[in-house]
Design an enzyme around this catalytic site. Structure first.
Site, short mmCIF file in Angstrom:
data_model
loop_
_atom_site.label_atom_id
_atom_site.label_comp_id
_atom_site.label_asym_id
_atom_site.label_seq_id
_atom_site.Cartn_x
_atom_site.Cartn_y
_atom_site.Cartn_z
N GLY A 47 0.77 -1.24 0.00
CA GLY A 47 0.00 0.00 0.00
C GLY A 47 0.80 1.29 0.00
CG ASP A 105 5.74 -1.05 -7.49
OD1 ASP A 105 6.67 -1.22 -8.29
OD2 ASP A 105 5.91 -0.95 -6.26
CE LYS A 145 8.22 -3.32 -9.94
NZ LYS A 145 8.34 -3.72 -8.54
C1 LIG Z 1 6.22 -4.59 -5.60
S1 LIG Z 1 4.63 -5.00 -5.02
C2 LIG Z 1 3.82 -3.44 -4.98
C3 LIG Z 1 4.31 -2.51 -3.90
C4 LIG Z 1 3.46 -1.24 -3.74
N1 LIG Z 1 3.59 -0.36 -4.87
C5 LIG Z 1 3.81 -0.46 -2.49
O1 LIG Z 1 4.41 0.62 -2.60
O2 LIG Z 1 3.48 -0.92 -1.39
C6 LIG Z 1 3.93 -5.80 -6.41
C7 LIG Z 1 2.52 -6.30 -6.19
O3 LIG Z 1 1.96 -6.79 -7.45
C8 LIG Z 1 0.96 -7.72 -7.10
N2 LIG Z 1 0.46 -8.48 -8.27
C9 LIG Z 1 1.11 -9.42 -8.99
N3 LIG Z 1 0.32 -9.91 -9.96
C10 LIG Z 1 -0.88 -9.24 -9.88
C11 LIG Z 1 -2.10 -9.30 -10.61
N4 LIG Z 1 -2.27 -10.13 -11.65
N5 LIG Z 1 -3.10 -8.47 -10.26
C12 LIG Z 1 -2.96 -7.62 -9.20
N6 LIG Z 1 -1.81 -7.53 -8.46
C13 LIG Z 1 -0.79 -8.33 -8.79
C14 LIG Z 1 1.65 -8.57 -6.03
O4 LIG Z 1 0.71 -9.28 -5.26
C15 LIG Z 1 2.42 -7.49 -5.23
O5 LIG Z 1 1.72 -7.11 -4.07
#
Ligand SMILES: C[S@@+](CC[C@H](N)C(=O)[O-])C[C@H]1O[C@@H](n2cnc3c(N)ncnc32)[C@H](O)[C@@H]1O
Length: 187
Positions: A47, A105, A145
């Site tokens: 988040g 992200d 990203k």
């Molecule tokens: C690097 S983290 C995001 C961090 C966030 N921007 C923060 O600042 O807290 C990447 C996220 O992408 C999510 N993710 C991966 N595949 C996804 C999908 N198909 N749909 C939604 N979220 C997805 C993962 O569960 C993960 O929580």
């Protein structure tokens, strides 16, 4: 700043991830986001980016999606789902074509096998670009990203099909060796 200091700074400021400083730097460079924006945060958990947007632009409306659950954030509407199902999320679907900013992200789970990981990242990024181009309004912005790999050129070309301006950013808060890179698009 030393990289570990970004994590410390995030903690001190009450942010859930140090990724906020990468987004902050990109949005600061772009200088185009208004305080009353409608924002879609894709891959939002835990988040940090949603927290940052809501703090920096208090009048914004933020809609966030992740396959993982996320602790609530005041003023942020969170949906636990995959972006593949975004059209089934009514509150978001109703705003199709109205979003000012999409931030992504999103990162898939890495297998450690380069070819497989690059392909998974590419497919997820392509889907993100598709979602962004149909949910953003004309003149809206996407920050996404991705990673420096053999598919980056192709991804950028893909983005150029629906965005009139496409630029690449490597924020200072992003570890050099991480290979991550950010694309910015203007519809
Ligand atoms: C690097 S983290 C995001 C961090 C966030 N921007 C923060 O600042 O807290 C990447 C996220 O992408 C999510 N993710 C991966 N595949 C996804 C999908 N198909 N749909 C939604 N979220 C997805 C993962 O569960 C993960 O929580």
């Amino acid at each position: 700043m030393h990289l570990d200091s970004w994590a410390q700074k995030a903690k001190q400021m009450g942010y859930r991830s140090r990724a906020v400083f990468k987004l902050e730097e990109i949005l600061h460079t772009i200088k185009k986001i208004k305080n009353n924006s409608i924002v879609l945060d894709l891959g939002a958990a835990p988040g940090g980016w949603s927290q940052f947007v809501k703090k920096k632009y208090p009048n914004s409306r933020v809609y966030s999606i992740d396959i993982l659950d996320m602790q609530p954030i005041d003023g942020v509407s969170f949906f636990m789902d995959s972006i593949e199902n975004i059209s089934n999320i009514e509150p978001i679907w109703k705003l199709k074509g109205d979003f000012d900013l999409v931030i992504s992200d999103i990162a898939p789970n890495l297998t450690g096998i380069n070819a497989v990981d690059s392909e998974n990242i590419f497919e997820l990024n392509k889907l993100t670009i598709e979602v962004a181009s149909s949910f953003l309004k004309t003149g809206g912005y996407l920050v996404i990203k991705t990673f420096q790999n053999s598919m980056l050129k192709s991804l950028r070309k893909d983005m150029e099909l629906s965005f009139k301006i496409v630029q690449t950013y490597k924020p200072a808060a992003s570890k050099k060796q991480s290979g991550e890179i950010y694309l910015y698009g203007e519809m």
